[in-house]
Design an enzyme around this catalytic site. Structure first.
Site, mmCIF file in Angstrom:
data_model
loop_
_atom_site.group_PDB
_atom_site.id
_atom_site.type_symbol
_atom_site.label_atom_id
_atom_site.label_comp_id
_atom_site.label_asym_id
_atom_site.label_seq_id
_atom_site.Cartn_x
_atom_site.Cartn_y
_atom_site.Cartn_z
ATOM 1 N N ARG B 391 61.087 150.382 -2.659
ATOM 2 C CA ARG B 391 61.831 150.975 -3.756
ATOM 3 C C ARG B 391 63.340 150.825 -3.616
ATOM 4 N NH1 ARG B 391 57.124 154.329 -4.671
ATOM 5 N NH2 ARG B 391 57.378 155.636 -2.849
ATOM 6 N N VAL B 392 63.847 150.697 -2.404
ATOM 7 C CA VAL B 392 65.303 150.622 -2.260
ATOM 8 C C VAL B 392 65.777 149.351 -1.569
ATOM 9 C CG1 VAL B 392 65.659 153.095 -2.281
ATOM 10 C CG2 VAL B 392 65.250 151.939 -0.123
#
Lengths: 177, 531
Positions: B391-392
């Protein structure tokens, strides 16, 4: 642990009642007697044993306690047995004495020494403890333990003051090895 | 023979004992009510704090206070309860449980309380006390993930990139290569170590076999990776308390590096076993059971652990103000450090909807799914690209990789979808066939051998060949040979291009060279296939 909670409930009840009826000192003595009595293995086992019928427990307790303890205590013990809580009786006596001590600001203290202590030291110890703990009376329970080699161990409530030679030696050992 | 001077000897002995405190002090004590199954109930200890360390008299045994009740405290034991009976004394230490951390830990194997278990003697050098339980850094002491953590695994670095400070879950059934991924990642950090900017690695083994841990240590040693790695081992035979505290010990060590401005990587292998150990302790302490008999705070057990992974703000003056910074490292605190976490969860028959897997999936910043079907069909690492996400990490990927691998994930997802049709052997239109051909070749390219991490510049070069379709004419079974050949040519003749790619730049010249070389090498293999 469950027993302990039960014991405290019953002890609180008789404690309050004894205060109300002005038989406080008498009941305290009774409870101390009861505590000692329940140290006797046979009696303790009988109280614990669920097979022994209730009326048997009642009659035995009555014979044992008659003329030795107050009316209130006899009635109380009878109630406890009737309610099938006889196994908690030693704990109740214990809890009552504890409550009495807290109420009267009496502090039971255990002292372990390598050699028996003389009265002069005893007085000084008691004086010192009173000063430190703000209690009005100190019940000193003396034990002689030669393993300590020297010095003393003091124990009250959940505090422990270890000034024995044994501890110092073992600490020295830890430092070296 | 030298003369012995007795007075000198005694002087030295006296000096050694000079630090000894012979003065007695007032201890707070309790008495053991019951002991067994790794827990003790103690009467007294009225002022004990939660998570405080306590000592048992007459033995070296220590415990940690977990339950504070009306008339007793519940204590978990950090060792075997030998020679302890009802009525024995338990002493408060006044300390919250800590672990001693220092640079000297590198290369060592320790247990959950920081004692060495590798037989190499005690841990020397500067050590500071770090608390096992500590609150995670607050929002203002953090910054977004911006630096990549190169795992050296093509499939991960290209499609599921991991940034420093990220928490990326590795999840899969048994025997799908869960442990291999982080081990390869640790091995891949050797480059940083040699460069003098080490990423300190901490491998936490929870509830594993002693032989497995020994095997892992040996693998790391063989690849020269133990120099910057610390292994924490709580094997299946250790007490449950040791097992569930091991990840906390790992986090505490990681925090030491993080808060002194360095990068660290911690691998929790695995958290499902930790949850089981925690469940055991909780049930013995008579805490009410919840779903799957786990206690209610098993989510908090994992969330507070994983929150401690963070990228710390670069600004030193802000970082020094960090919340809950232990006194012991206050003067050493620096900004810019990071703690990356790679927790592992083992699923049962691919059931990711079970309690612990869903919990940890929701806590982490992405997950890597490993599937046994893929593993058995020879796709290793067996990463299911379709449902794995980061996600990051994307913002931390280096530019050249981002550009080249940008379409790879989508391509592969599309390929997986179409692959099902291909199985029927029916006629496919050209476009579909092309997608499938490309996908198959990409799968080959993404395969990677055990303990063989690849530098990022080489990854970029070979993935470029795949995404641009430069290997379309090379038969599938020759892709591995092509890869080897191509990379060695690149290294020998165009190391300058690789250098550029490594820096994250991407210019036309570099791309041209890549393309030209790929075509040259590929032509060799095409001819052979036609013969």
């Amino acid at each position: 642990m469950k027993n302990k909670r039960i014991a405290q409930r019953y002890a609180k009840a008789i404690f309050d009642l004894a205060l109300e009826q002005n038989v406080f000192e008498q009941t305290n003595k009774d409870m101390q007697y009861l505590r000692e009595l329940s140290q006797v293995k046979e009696y303790r086992n009988m109280l614990k044993n669920p097979i022994v019928p209730v009326d048997k427990k009642q009659s035995t307790s009555k014979t044992l306690l008659d003329n030795k303890v107050g009316e209130l205590t006899i009635a109380f013990v009878s109630l406890i047995i009737r309610k099938e809580r006889s196994y908690a009786l030693p704990g109740i006596a214990e809890a009552f004495v504890e409550m009495y001590n807290t109420y009267k600001k009496i502090l039971p203290v255990n002292i372990h020494t390598a050699v028996p202590i003389n009265s002069k030291i005893r007085e000084r110890v008691i004086e010192k403890i009173k000063e430190q703990t703000f209690s009005e009376e100190v019940l000193l329970n003396e034990n002689v333990d030669e393993d300590l080699l020297g010095g003393f161990i003091l124990r009250y409530k959940d505090k422990l003051y270890d000034a024995s030679v044994k501890r110092q030696l073992s600490e020295m050992r830890k430092e070296l090895i | 023979m030298a003369e012995i001077n007795p007075s000198e000897v005694s002087a030295i002995l006296r000096q050694q004992l000079s630090g000894l405190k012979s003065e007695a002090q007032l201890d707070e004590v309790g008495t053991v009510l019951e002991i067994g199954d790794g827990i003790a109930r103690v009467y007294g200890l009225n002022n004990a704090q939660a998570a405080e360390l306590v000592e048992f008299e007459n033995s070296d045994l220590k415990g940690i206070v977990l339950n504070l009740e009306e008339d007793n405290v519940g204590i978990v034991l950090l060792g075997e309860a030998k020679n302890i009976q009802e009525g024995h004394i338990v002493k408060r230490t006044g300390r919250i449980s800590t672990i001693n951390v220092g640079e000297a830990l590198c290369g060592r194997v320790i247990n959950s309380v920081g004692e060495p278990i590798d037989g190499k003697g005690s841990i020397e050098g500067d050590l500071v006390e770090m608390p096992l339980e500590r609150r995670a850094p607050g929002v203002i002491y953090r910054q977004p993930v911006n630096e990549p953590l190169q795992t050296g695994i093509k499939a991960i670095d290209s499609m599921i990139p991991i940034g420093r400070g990220q928490r990326e879950l590795i999840i899969g059934d048994r025997q799908t290569g869960k442990t291999t991924l982080p081990i390869d990642t640790i091995i891949n950090q050797k480059e940083n170590y040699d460069k003098g900017e080490p990423v300190y690695c901490i491998y936490v083994a929870v509830g594993q076999k002693g032989s497995t841990v020994a095997q892992i240590v040996k693998t790391l040693q063989d690849h020269g990776a133990m120099d910057y790695t610390i292994v924490i081992s709580a094997t299946a035979s250790d007490p449950a308390a040791m097992q569930f505290y091991a990840p906390y010990a790992g986090a505490a060590i990681g925090e030491y590096f993080r808060d002194t401005g360095r990068s660290a990587l911690v691998v929790y292998d695995d958290l499902s076993k930790q949850a089981v150990a925690y469940r055991e302790v909780s049930l013995l302490l008579r805490r009410p059971p919840g779903r799957e008999a786990y206690p209610g705070d098993v989510f908090y057990l994992h969330s507070r652990l994983l929150e401690r992974s963070a990228k710390i703000i670069e600004d030193d003056s802000v970082a020094r103000q960090m919340n809950d910074l232990p006194e012991s490292i206050k003067d050493k605190a620096k900004g810019g450090g990071s703690l990356t976490a790679l927790p592992i969860i083992e699923t049962q028959a691919g059931d990711v909807a079970a309690y612990i897997p869903t919990n940890v999936i929701s806590i982490t910043d992405g997950q890597i799914f490993l599937e046994s079907d893929l593993f058995l069909s020879g796709v290793r690492p067996a990463i299911n690209v379709g449902i794995s996400v980061s996600r990051v990490g994307g913002s931390a990927q280096i530019k050249s990789m981002k550009k080249i691998a940008g379409t790879l994930k989508l391509d592969q997802a599309q390929f997986r979808e179409l692959e099902a049709f291909a199985k029927f052997g029916s006629d496919l239109d050209k476009a579909t066939q092309a997608v499938i051909d490309k996908g198959r070749r990409n799968v080959e390219i993404l395969k990677q051998d055990l303990n063989n991490p690849m530098p990022v510049e080489q990854q970029i070069a070979i993935i470029y060949c795949g995404t641009k379709g430069l290997v379309q004419q090379v038969p599938e079974n020759k892709i591995k040979a092509f890869e080897k050949d191509f990379l060695s040519v690149m290294q020998e003749q165009h190391s300058d291009v690789l250098e550029i790619l490594k820096k994250g730049k991407l210019d036309d010249e570099a791309l041209n060279t890549l393309e030209k070389t790929a075509k040259e090498v590929a032509s060799k293999y095409e001819q052979k296939s036609e013969e």
